[in-house]
Each structure stands twice: as C-alpha cells, then as structure tokens.
Design a protein around this motif. Structure first.
Motif, PDB file in Angstrom:
ATOM      1  N   HIS A 177     -55.969   7.499  86.953  1.00  0.00           N
ATOM      2  CA  HIS A 177     -54.879   7.379  85.968  1.00  0.00           C
ATOM      3  C   HIS A 177     -53.558   7.902  86.533  1.00  0.00           C
ATOM      4  N   ARG A 206     -52.617  15.775  81.087  1.00  0.00           N
ATOM      5  CA  ARG A 206     -52.845  14.637  80.197  1.00  0.00           C
ATOM      6  C   ARG A 206     -54.298  14.625  79.728  1.00  0.00           C
ATOM      7  N   TYR A 213     -57.289  12.510  77.949  1.00  0.00           N
ATOM      8  CA  TYR A 213     -57.738  11.152  77.682  1.00  0.00           C
ATOM      9  C   TYR A 213     -59.031  11.202  76.859  1.00  0.00           C
ATOM     10  N   GLU A 264     -55.158   7.563  76.535  1.00  0.00           N
ATOM     11  CA  GLU A 264     -54.281   8.729  76.626  1.00  0.00           C
ATOM     12  C   GLU A 264     -53.974   9.257  75.229  1.00  0.00           C
ATOM     13  N   VAL A 273     -49.994  14.637  76.016  1.00  0.00           N
ATOM     14  CA  VAL A 273     -49.351  15.006  77.270  1.00  0.00           C
ATOM     15  C   VAL A 273     -48.724  16.384  77.095  1.00  0.00           C
TER      16      VAL A 273
END
Length: 381
Positions: free
Chosen positions: A74, A119, A121, A127, A130
């Motif tokens: 990612h 981040r 997920y 996602e 953040v």
C-alpha cells in the motif's frame, strides 16, 4: 479519517473486521537512516512477557501467527498485520513502534524524518484512518506510534506518537524485555525499566511519572475559538514568571521553556521544557479572550497533555461547564523530587467576567483572579 495525537478511535465496533493492517511510511533526506517497524504484544499491564511477542523483520510471526511483519505494501514502507481471532488470550494491547538502528551511535534521530504517517486498513485493504505523527520530536531514536487495545470486548486505536531516547534498548526495556547483546556485557547496573503509561486524570487526581531530560506540555482544544496557553513557572532559584504568546521563552536561557507560538485559531499550542531539573513548579493555564464570547472550556474540549518522552503521557481533561470564565488553571507539574515529577489535575476557574490572570507562588501554591489582566484583541485581517 484523519486522526491526531491523543485521539482514540473504534476499530472493530460497528465494523465487520477480521483483520487489520497498520502501515507506516516516512521520508528522510538521509539515505543512511535505517528505520525499523516493530510490534509488541502486551498484557493488560502493558508488559511484554515473552521474546516471541516482539514482532519485527527478523521475527516476523507471533504466537498463533496472529501478528505478522510485512515489507512494503500500500505504498507503506513496512506493515504490521493483525488477525484478532488468533491473538492469544493474554494479549490486551499491541504497541506499534519505530526505531532507528544504531541511531545513538551514529548521531541520527527522528529530527531527520518528515511526513511520517500511520495508516490503518480494515481487512488489510480498506483504508480506515490516517495518523500523521512525529511532530515536535528532536533527539529521540524510538517512537511508540500508537496502540491497539481491547476495551469492552472491542478493539480500539490510540494515537500516541511518544518518543524515546536510547533507541531500541530503551524501548525494549520499557516493555519489560532485554536485548541479548546487553545481557552478555558486564556493565554497571542500569536504570529500572520505565513502565509505559497513558492516562487521563480524574478531577483533582495526581500521578507521579519519571522526570526526564525533556518534557512537553500541550494545550489542545476542538473549537474555532482561539485559546492561549500560559505556562507559569517557579525555578529552583525561586524566580517566577510566565511563558505565553508575548514571551515565547528560550531553550538556552532560564527558565529553559519555549512556546511554539500563538495558534491564532483552533488546534493546539505546545511548550517544551528543555531542562526540567532547573524548575520547581509549572502551572498550565488557558485564556479565552473576550472576543470569543461565552462558552465553557469543557465545551471546547480543552485539555493539557504532558509527555515525558519516555512513554508516559498524562492528559488532564476538564469536567466542569463554567460558561463565564476567561481563565482556567488546568494542571500543575511539581518537579521538586529528584527523579520523579508529579502532575496534578487542578481545574480552577476565574470569577465570571474577571480577566485577571492566575499567579503561581514560590511555594507552589497559586491563586486565581490576582494577576495582571489580559485584553487580547482579534487580529486585524
């Protein structure tokens, strides 16, 4: 969803989540900087009880293969994958960390790192959140980025961004482990491990934490109104004064306290206490100008956050809805003990309509409504 330091979010509650991936990315102009991601599987007390519960590039799988270290995915430099159903029953927290390999010996630190992000997920793909982190770090060589933790049978994430000096060794010791290479060397006795601590104080509660070589205190709030951080101080020589937007202080001159400036809007202001050993007391207060109108500091979610950069972060929230005060004294820090500092939630308000500031006295006591009056005006556009 963008989250900030000190924020706690639900991960599994309301989501159909079997797995979570935590990805880390960062930038640096130093190509020799060797940064590594690790995860520590912790019990309810925040202790790592077995070497196999430290997950990193050289030990990429945990017990039951519940947690794994993954390279480059990612667009993240490294990731930690967690399968909640496979976690051993004794694991209540998972700390996500960064360390600089041999940072102390090479003179490298996180001051050389920028644009760091964590981040999260869901199910390793979607996602979810953040967390930009690392702001304000200087000579630290290790960071506890954040922590996944169990709360009422659901998993949550706590955005921490707390730095350590001493690199991997200090980090490992703080979680109750030791490095093999250190155990083989006949060295002088080392300091006892510092227990990680992330705590919200109750009203009038106090707590002792390690007095480190650097302390930061942040005024945070969630409102479009402009608050101002005031740091009243007493030095060990008995000098008194205050650091605020008209006197930003200095890292190199007494009282060795500096303020990052006037925010001028919603957000946060931070003071850095560069030499805690030179101080006896600090009073953290907030001022709300007349131009803000009425409204309680609590409704603005104002709080003081104290970080000793040794994994111990203490938050002093507010509990009263005082609608007409211009001043609130939020927390006091007592530095008079040799190796500890005491943080006390005090929450005292000025009288309605009174702009006179608090005053901190040489013996550590303080009074509201007795200092100089503030008349901060809105800045002209």
């Amino acid at each position: 969803m963008i989250i900030s330091k000190g924020q706690k979010i639900d991960v599994t509650k309301g989501n159909s989540v079997a797995k979570v991936a935590v990805g880390l990315r960062w930038e640096s102009n130093d190509p020799t900087l060797d940064i590594n991601v690790s995860a520590f599987l912790l019990d309810q007390q925040g202790r790592c009880n077995a070497d196999e519960d430290m997950i990193f590039y050289n030990q990429p799988l945990s017990r039951n293969q519940a947690v794994s270290h993954v390279e480059k995915r990612h667009d993240d430099r490294e990731s930690i994958d967690i399968t909640f159903s496979s976690l051993p029953k004794d694991i209540a927290k998972i700390a996500i960390t960064l360390t600089i390999h041999e940072g102390e010996a090479l003179g490298q630190s996180f001051v050389n790192v920028k644009n760091a992000e964590c981040r999260i997920y869901l199910n390793e793909k979607e996602e979810y959140a953040v967390f930009p982190f690392g702001e304000g770090l200087n000579q630290e060589t290790a960071i506890v980025v954040g922590e996944l933790y169990m709360h009422q049978n659901e998993w949550k994430f706590n955005a921490i961004s707390s730095g350590y000096t001493g690199g991997l060794s200090a980090l490992v010791q703080s979680f109750g482990l030791s490095l093999e290479s250190e155990a083989e060397e006949p060295v002088t006795p080392i300091q006892a491990p510092i227990a990680p601590m992330i705590l919200d104080l109750q009203k009038k509660q106090s707590i002792n934490i390690v007095k480190s070589t650097k302390v930061t205190a942040t005024l945070e709030w969630d409102s479009k109104k402009d608050l101002d951080l005031y740091c009243f101080y007493v030095t060990k020589q008995g000098e008194t004064g205050k650091i605020y937007y008209r006197n930003l202080g200095s890292a190199t001159e007494s009282p060795y306290i500096s303020l990052d400036g006037d925010a001028g809007a919603n957000g946060k202001e931070t003071i850095v206490i560069h030499r805690p050993e030179e101080l006896h007391y600090v009073l953290i207060a907030a001022y709300s100008a007349i131009s803000n109108g009425v409204g309680s500091f609590k409704s603005m979610k104002a709080k003081a956050v104290v970080d000793n950069h040794q994994g111990q972060i203490i938050t002093s929230p507010l509990y009263e809805n005082n609608m007409f005060a211009y001043w609130v004294a939020i927390a006091k820090i007592d530095f008079t003990a040799p190796n500890e500092m005491s943080i006390i939630q005090i929450e005292e308000y000025s009288k309605a309509g009174v702009e006179k500031s608090p005053l901190l006295y040489e013996d550590g006591s303080f009074k509201m409504n007795v200092g100089p009056a503030e008349f901060k005006r809105k800045k002209k556009k």
